[in-house]
Scaffold this active site. Structure first.
Site, PDB file in Angstrom:
ATOM      1  N   GLY A 127     -20.125 -14.378  27.107  1.00  0.00           N
ATOM      2  CA  GLY A 127     -20.353 -15.749  26.673  1.00  0.00           C
ATOM      3  C   GLY A 127     -19.581 -16.814  27.430  1.00  0.00           C
ATOM      4  N   GLY A 128     -18.658 -16.409  28.294  1.00  0.00           N
ATOM      5  CA  GLY A 128     -17.932 -17.390  29.107  1.00  0.00           C
ATOM      6  C   GLY A 128     -17.060 -18.338  28.298  1.00  0.00           C
TER       7      GLY A 128
ATOM      8  CD  GLU B 282     -12.516  -4.286  28.484  1.00  0.00           C
ATOM      9  OE1 GLU B 282     -13.259  -4.920  29.263  1.00  0.00           O
ATOM     10  OE2 GLU B 282     -12.940  -3.589  27.543  1.00  0.00           O
TER      11      GLU B 282
ATOM     12  NE  ARG C 270     -14.840 -11.346  19.275  1.00  0.00           N
ATOM     13  CZ  ARG C 270     -14.848 -11.473  20.593  1.00  0.00           C
ATOM     14  NH1 ARG C 270     -14.196 -10.598  21.352  1.00  0.00           N
ATOM     15  NH2 ARG C 270     -15.498 -12.461  21.161  1.00  0.00           N
TER      16      ARG C 270
ATOM     17  CB  ALA D 113      -8.672  -9.070  35.653  1.00  0.00           C
TER      18      ALA D 113
ATOM     19  CG  ASN E  59     -18.370  -5.460  30.380  1.00  0.00           C
ATOM     20  OD1 ASN E  59     -19.542  -5.101  30.518  1.00  0.00           O
ATOM     21  ND2 ASN E  59     -17.445  -4.675  29.862  1.00  0.00           N
TER      22      ASN E  59
END
Lengths: 126, 519
Positions: free
Chosen positions: B92-93, B478, B339, B60, B87
């Protein structure tokens, strides 16, 4: 008598941080000791007050630029998973991490990457 | 004097000269953070002034900074950590994109509406729908923008849990570093000032309540709170908060979720803490969904943080293998559920005393062919290799017969294209018909904060009482709350970070500038 005692206490208090500051890595012993036989704090800390964490430029004046350091610990071309990653040029951080987050002069050095990883750098002087 | 001594002396002289440059600022011992946020300073004088300050350098923050710069503003990024990327550079990109060229190449039909529907379902309807639509709508264009800024994607599309179809792109490095490092490079080239070890301590407002700058602890050595020195940096157009979540702030996360104790590891970097969020709340920001904290269901208890298993399970075990209860050798959930569903399922596996009984995820060599962390996982003994299912059962002390029977049932489901046991989507399912096998023990870790401050579609932070924008204050990624509702889908944080970051950068750059004075 009380005055003498408190003076002794004061002296001890002053002496303790000095004793700590004297504890430096053996490989730096020679180069950081002045002609008077005492450790030259200013070599790394400049004129800043004691306990201020040195900037990377203090290290660079002897060790060269971050790019030079990265070159020295480069992985051989075609290296497999048995060779650890180059700690000075990381996939995640490039060459951005200041020296002092791994290399500690007055206590044991540590590997910043190992907050997540388990890299072994046997040649790193701790 | 021998040669060595001469070298030493020369070096030391050099060193003595160099040390003069190394004069660090005197550490200020005044902590401002408890009340500085609300102090208006009509005649504030600043040590430095730019148009836009971005706090944080993850997806961001980097996207916001670059977009604001591309829209003509001068920009400074600060990050409290010694390194950039938070982070974002250690994940994992993977980015979910609705309607990518790679999907078209593989004949996968997708649309913004389908992506919104998937995220709403996982979010259990708690999502901020306007922001959710903004994110999904922006993925395709932001994906192109990333490519133009040097990001390289793997040449195939992946199916992550909770998505109804494969729509996930991943950097060739299998890391968010494959996005962050190129963006940093462009940022520096474009004249964006990037400052690490610089921590936000509070906001500076003018007499109208507009945010016009921040108090910064410069030369900060994380986590030593008294290091560095205080300076004031002015922002003529605004401050963009891209400060991430608080997944590694054990005290604060436990206030929201008392069960998320220090016994539960986190995939987050150590700087993922709550102080920036608290500063925004002191300004009147509205905290949304702070107790919605995601556990990553692909992590392993046999290593720290995100490690090697998270990647392995995401790209191999979950889409191409199965997960079984070690006591029965049998599956117990849909491995491609969202998840939350997966983490909740795994955490039901406990013994009579409530201690974890770690399930085993596994696939075979074919299933693991794209897993770049496989060799590292094997090296550190997190992933284990077995030539036969009997051997795999033996390694993990599973009942071999039951395990073999489970694999046979799974293969029938694959052949039929229908998972009759747990209803898993089967588009990328494959037969588990030969070894060698790769297994890993699994247990969830704290991964992502769905909660954060409430923003509008111009990325302005909204006030708790008025629900109107706090002038001069923007937030993205986030740090904001509500977009994902109760459970974020995998690969949607990169999407959110890049799309909302650019949105914040664009709007902040358009904001009317105020005149600020230098000290």
């Amino acid at each position: 008598m009380l005055k003498v005692l408190s003076t002794i206490c004061m002296l001890m208090l002053i002496a303790i941080p000095n004793a700590n500051a004297m504890k430096i890595k053996d490989y730096h012993q020679e180069i950081m000791t002045g002609d008077n036989g005492k450790v030259e704090c200013s070599a790394c800390h400049g004129d800043a007050k004691r306990k201020t964490i040195p900037e990377a430029s203090a290290c660079e004046s002897c060790h060269g630029s971050v790019e030079d350091i990265a070159e020295q610990t480069k992985r051989p071309a075609g290296a497999g998973h048995d060779v650890e990653p180059n700690p000075h040029d990381s996939l995640h951080y490039g060459t951005d991490l200041p020296c002092t987050y791994c290399h500690m002069e007055h206590k044991e050095s540590k590997v910043y990457c190992n907050q997540c990883h388990e890299f072994e750098y046997p040649d790193m002087k701790r | 004097m021998n040669d060595k001594e001469q070298v030493s002396l020369g070096r030391r002289q050099l060193l003595k000269g160099g040390a003069a440059m190394a004069v660090a600022g005197l550490g200020s011992s005044v902590a401002l953070s408890a009340n500085a946020a609300c102090v208006p300073q009509a005649d504030a004088k600043f040590d430095e002034v730019v148009d836009v300050i971005v706090v944080g350098s993850g997806f961001a923050g980097m996207s916001a900074a670059l977009q604001a710069r591309e829209n003509g503003s001068s920009v400074m990024i600060i990050d409290k950590m010694p390194v950039f990327g938070g982070n974002s550079t250690i994940n994992g990109g993977a980015m979910a994109v609705a309607g990518s060229p790679l999907q078209k190449k593989e004949g996968i039909e997708d649309s913004v509406d389908v992506m919104v529907a998937d995220m709403l379902e996982a979010g259990r309807g708690m999502n901020d729908v306007e922001m959710l639509k903004l994110v999904c709508n922006g993925t395709s264009e932001s994906c192109d923008w990333l490519i133009n800024h040097g990001v390289e994607w793997k040449p195939f599309v992946q199916h992550f849990g909770g998505h109804s179809i494969p729509r996930v792109l991943q950097t060739v490095q299998s890391s968010g570093a494959g996005i962050i490092r190129p963006l940093i490079k462009v940022a520096k080239k474009n004249g964006i000032e990037m400052r690490n070890q610089a921590k936000l301590e509070g906001f500076i407002k003018d007499e109208n309540g507009r945010v016009i700058g921040i108090d910064v602890r410069q030369g900060y050595y994380f986590p030593k709170e008294r290091t560095g020195k205080m300076i004031k940096i002015g922002a003529r157009k605004g401050v963009i908060m891209a400060t991430g979540g608080f997944g590694n702030d054990i005290e604060y996360r436990q206030m929201q979720q008392p069960e998320y104790t220090n016994q539960l590891d986190s995939t987050n970097h150590p700087g993922a803490t709550s102080e920036a969020l608290k500063q925004m709340m002191l300004l009147g920001a509205n905290p949304i969904h702070l107790d919605q904290i995601q556990l990553g269901p692909w992590a392993s208890p046999d290593e720290k943080g995100f490690g090697t298993a998270s990647q392995f399970n995401t790209i191999a075990t979950y889409p191409s293998g199965i997960v079984v209860d070690v006591r029965t050798g049998e599956r117990f959930f849909n491995e491609l559920a969202d998840r939350k569903a997966r983490a909740d399922a795994i955490m039901t596996r406990r013994d009579d005393q409530g201690n974890p009984v770690y399930p085993i995820g596994f696939t075979n060599a074919e299933g693991a062919k794209d897993a770049q962390t496989l060799d590292w996982g094997l090296k550190y003994n997190v992933i284990k290799k077995a030539d036969t299912l009997e051997e795999l059962a033996k390694i993990y002390n599973m009942p071999a017969k039951a395990l073999i029977a489970q694999v046979e049932r799974w293969n029938e489901s694959v052949t039929n294209g229908n998972d009759s046991e747990f209803g898993r989507p089967m588009q990328k399912a494959m037969l588990l018909d030969k070894g060698p096998w790769y297994g890993v023990r699994m247990w969830p870790k704290v991964h992502y904060c769905m909660g954060g401050v409430r923003v509008n579609t111009a990325s302005e932070v909204l006030h708790l009482v008025t629900n109107k924008p706090i002038p001069g204050l923007y937030a993205a990624g986030e740090a904001t709350g509500g977009i994902h509702g109760a459970s974020r889908l995998g690969a949607c944080a990169v999407a959110e970070g890049v799309v909302t970051g650019r949105n914040a950068g664009r709007h902040c750059a358009e904001n009317q500038a105020v005149t600020l004075k230098l000290a």
